[in-house]
Design an enzyme around this catalytic site. Structure first.
Site, PDB file in Angstrom:
ATOM      1  N   LYS A 125     -11.236 -30.407  20.431  1.00 48.02           N
ATOM      2  CA  LYS A 125     -10.031 -31.225  20.385  1.00 48.02           C
ATOM      3  C   LYS A 125     -10.331 -32.603  19.809  1.00 48.02           C
ATOM      4  O   LYS A 125      -9.563 -33.142  19.010  1.00 48.02           O
ATOM      5  CB  LYS A 125      -9.435 -31.373  21.791  1.00 48.02           C
ATOM      6  CG  LYS A 125      -9.064 -30.062  22.493  1.00 48.02           C
ATOM      7  CD  LYS A 125      -7.860 -29.410  21.873  1.00 48.02           C
ATOM      8  CE  LYS A 125      -7.333 -28.269  22.738  1.00 48.02           C
ATOM      9  NZ  LYS A 125      -8.273 -27.164  22.934  1.00 48.02           N
ATOM     10  N   LYS A 160      -1.965 -31.511  25.740  1.00 48.13           N
ATOM     11  CA  LYS A 160      -2.952 -30.438  25.898  1.00 48.13           C
ATOM     12  C   LYS A 160      -4.188 -30.950  26.628  1.00 48.13           C
ATOM     13  O   LYS A 160      -4.603 -32.113  26.465  1.00 48.13           O
ATOM     14  CB  LYS A 160      -3.340 -29.859  24.541  1.00 48.13           C
ATOM     15  CG  LYS A 160      -3.912 -30.861  23.551  1.00 48.13           C
ATOM     16  CD  LYS A 160      -4.328 -30.214  22.227  1.00 48.13           C
ATOM     17  CE  LYS A 160      -3.165 -29.818  21.381  1.00 48.13           C
ATOM     18  NZ  LYS A 160      -3.596 -29.383  20.011  1.00 48.13           N
ATOM     19  N   ARG A 210      -5.069 -21.150  10.544  1.00 46.54           N
ATOM     20  CA  ARG A 210      -6.512 -21.212  10.739  1.00 46.54           C
ATOM     21  C   ARG A 210      -7.171 -21.172   9.357  1.00 46.54           C
ATOM     22  O   ARG A 210      -7.132 -20.160   8.663  1.00 46.54           O
ATOM     23  CB  ARG A 210      -6.981 -20.052  11.608  1.00 46.54           C
ATOM     24  CG  ARG A 210      -8.506 -19.857  11.656  1.00 46.54           C
ATOM     25  CD  ARG A 210      -9.273 -21.055  12.164  1.00 46.54           C
ATOM     26  NE  ARG A 210      -8.848 -21.525  13.465  1.00 46.54           N
ATOM     27  CZ  ARG A 210      -9.272 -20.991  14.620  1.00 46.54           C
ATOM     28  NH1 ARG A 210     -10.101 -19.968  14.615  1.00 46.54           N
ATOM     29  NH2 ARG A 210      -8.843 -21.502  15.752  1.00 46.54           N
ATOM     30  N   ARG A 225      -0.615 -18.463  12.218  1.00 47.64           N
ATOM     31  CA  ARG A 225      -0.266 -17.871  13.510  1.00 47.64           C
ATOM     32  C   ARG A 225       1.103 -18.403  13.904  1.00 47.64           C
ATOM     33  O   ARG A 225       1.253 -19.578  14.227  1.00 47.64           O
ATOM     34  CB  ARG A 225      -1.359 -18.200  14.522  1.00 47.64           C
ATOM     35  CG  ARG A 225      -2.708 -17.580  14.131  1.00 47.64           C
ATOM     36  CD  ARG A 225      -3.886 -18.262  14.720  1.00 47.64           C
ATOM     37  NE  ARG A 225      -3.963 -19.665  14.314  1.00 47.64           N
ATOM     38  CZ  ARG A 225      -4.827 -20.533  14.844  1.00 47.64           C
ATOM     39  NH1 ARG A 225      -5.678 -20.141  15.774  1.00 47.64           N
ATOM     40  NH2 ARG A 225      -4.846 -21.775  14.433  1.00 47.64           N
ATOM     41  N   ARG A 233       3.823 -22.165  20.928  1.00 49.31           N
ATOM     42  CA  ARG A 233       2.419 -21.985  20.572  1.00 49.31           C
ATOM     43  C   ARG A 233       2.265 -20.833  19.594  1.00 49.31           C
ATOM     44  O   ARG A 233       2.825 -19.753  19.804  1.00 49.31           O
ATOM     45  CB  ARG A 233       1.579 -21.726  21.825  1.00 49.31           C
ATOM     46  CG  ARG A 233       1.613 -22.861  22.842  1.00 49.31           C
ATOM     47  CD  ARG A 233       0.925 -22.465  24.131  1.00 49.31           C
ATOM     48  NE  ARG A 233       1.597 -21.345  24.776  1.00 49.31           N
ATOM     49  CZ  ARG A 233       1.144 -20.718  25.862  1.00 49.31           C
ATOM     50  NH1 ARG A 233       0.014 -21.107  26.409  1.00 49.31           N
ATOM     51  NH2 ARG A 233       1.826 -19.720  26.392  1.00 49.31           N
ATOM     52  N   ASP A 273      -7.680 -25.958  12.354  1.00 50.81           N
ATOM     53  CA  ASP A 273      -6.291 -25.622  12.669  1.00 50.81           C
ATOM     54  C   ASP A 273      -5.392 -26.631  11.963  1.00 50.81           C
ATOM     55  O   ASP A 273      -5.527 -27.844  12.169  1.00 50.81           O
ATOM     56  CB  ASP A 273      -6.056 -25.649  14.178  1.00 50.81           C
ATOM     57  CG  ASP A 273      -6.700 -24.478  14.881  1.00 50.81           C
ATOM     58  OD1 ASP A 273      -7.157 -23.536  14.196  1.00 50.81           O
ATOM     59  OD2 ASP A 273      -6.746 -24.484  16.131  1.00 50.81           O
ATOM     60  N   GLU A 281      -6.945 -29.385  15.198  1.00 52.07           N
ATOM     61  CA  GLU A 281      -8.196 -29.119  15.912  1.00 52.07           C
ATOM     62  C   GLU A 281      -9.269 -28.724  14.909  1.00 52.07           C
ATOM     63  O   GLU A 281      -8.971 -28.242  13.805  1.00 52.07           O
ATOM     64  CB  GLU A 281      -8.037 -27.988  16.953  1.00 52.07           C
ATOM     65  CG  GLU A 281      -7.162 -28.329  18.133  1.00 52.07           C
ATOM     66  CD  GLU A 281      -7.174 -27.243  19.205  1.00 52.07           C
ATOM     67  OE1 GLU A 281      -8.091 -26.396  19.188  1.00 52.07           O
ATOM     68  OE2 GLU A 281      -6.266 -27.245  20.044  1.00 52.07           O
ATOM     69  N   ASN A 283     -12.442 -26.244  15.216  1.00 46.91           N
ATOM     70  CA  ASN A 283     -13.083 -25.265  16.085  1.00 46.91           C
ATOM     71  C   ASN A 283     -14.483 -24.949  15.582  1.00 46.91           C
ATOM     72  O   ASN A 283     -14.662 -24.570  14.420  1.00 46.91           O
ATOM     73  CB  ASN A 283     -12.248 -23.991  16.129  1.00 46.91           C
ATOM     74  CG  ASN A 283     -10.877 -24.230  16.743  1.00 46.91           C
ATOM     75  OD1 ASN A 283     -10.697 -24.154  17.941  1.00 46.91           O
ATOM     76  ND2 ASN A 283      -9.898 -24.539  15.892  1.00 46.91           N
TER      77      ASN A 283
END
Length: 316
Positions: A125, A160, A210, A225, A233, A273, A281, A283
């Site tokens: 994050k 979050k 992604r 997504r 979400r 993301d 984000e 990842n």
């Protein structure tokens, strides 16, 4: 080359979508030998090297009994050509300790991907804070009054926790502020927990993309997504629908800008993301979406990863 995967238990894999499985399959096709272990299998003793109790496995090609175990033994990590850290979050204390053991293994001579120090230095994050030009309005705080001030300014926000994954614990608060106090209490726990708050990006309706970056280069396709029904979400774990798409010019710009920086720090594989034109984000622990992109767009992401891994091992 013998390759060790540090991952969740093999029995928990959903091989029809698991990216670690896709990596294993591609590497075995290339003639590499595969072994697996969990963080709990790592150990070190003074005067020795970091070892793991590993399972030597062979993939069968069967969808049910997808692997056979060909032996179990304690092996020093330096004996493997590469060690791939693919343990899923949460990034808790045990994950943190595992990165220190893996870093000691590097001192022994092991080649670990992603680098343990880089995993610690890039919490998924918070890693975006380094790149403010690529993110939307964001605040990270433990102060409820700061969260309320941010809501008053931006009206439509996402809250979050810093240690969630798969969309877990994410809340959306609209202009009316309904339930904001209760959500702050839940996430902030009276000031005990740090919370990330971001302005809601309406482009989420078109998908939370992604963007995979391998060896510093963006994969040509992302997986958008898309939230379903009344859900905000897009995470696949939260019921989002995954749709492979060619990178937009902005997606490519983001990947080509951040990719070389992150590669230089030892991050062979990164999942960015992106909502609209903003990074939300970064990842680094176990980025996914390999199989969905391959199945829908014909881009063999696992092969791109294997190419980058082989090159990194040879050049290190």
């Amino acid at each position: 080359m013998h390759i060790l995967f540090i991952a969740d238990p093999l029995e928990s894999f959903k091989i029809y979508k698991d990216s670690t499985f896709a990596m294993m399959r591609e590497l075995q096709l290339r003639g590499h030998a595969i072994a697996s272990a969990g963080p709990q299998d790592l150990s070190w003793q003074r005067g020795g090297q970091v070892t793991a109790q590993v399972r030597r496995i062979r993939l069968t090609g069967d969808d049910d009994a997808w692997f056979v175990e060909e032996g179990k033994e304690a092996v020093a990590l330096r004996e493997f050509g590469a060690v791939i850290m693919r343990k899923d979050p949460p990034f808790d204390s045990e994950y943190f300790y595992a990165t220190h053991l893996l870093e000691q293994a590097e001192r022994d001579g092991a080649k670990v991907f992603n680098k343990p120090r880089a995993l610690r230095d890039h919490p998924e994050k918070l890693a975006i804070l380094e790149f403010p030009d690529f993110i939307g309005p964001t605040i990270v705080t433990r102060r409820p009054d700061e969260i309320r001030r941010f809501h008053a300014e931006h009206r439509d926000i996402i809250l979050k926790p810093l240690d969630g994954m798969g969309g877990m614990g994410i809340f959306c608060v609209k202009e009316d502020g309904l339930n904001l106090g209760s959500i702050i209490e839940t996430l902030n726990d009276g000031g005990a927990n740090t919370v990330m708050v971001q302005r809601f990006l309406p482009e989420i309706a078109a998908g939370d993309k992604r963007v995979l970056v391998i060896g510093g280069k963006p994969v040509p396709f992302s997986l958008a997504r898309i939230p379903q029904g009344s859900e905000v979400r897009g995470n696949l774990a939260a019921g989002g629908k995954g749709v492979a798409r060619p990178l937009s010019p902005r997606d490519r710009e983001i990947g080509e800008t951040l990719g070389p920086i992150l590669k230089e720090r030892g991050l062979l594989l990164v999942g960015l993301d992106v909502i609209g034109d903003r990074v939300t984000e970064i990842n680094v622990t176990s980025p996914t979406c390999f199989q969905e992109i391959h199945q829908q767009a014909g881009c063999n992401v696992a092969a791109l990863f294997a190419d980058a891994l082989e090159e990194a091992v040879t050049s290190s």
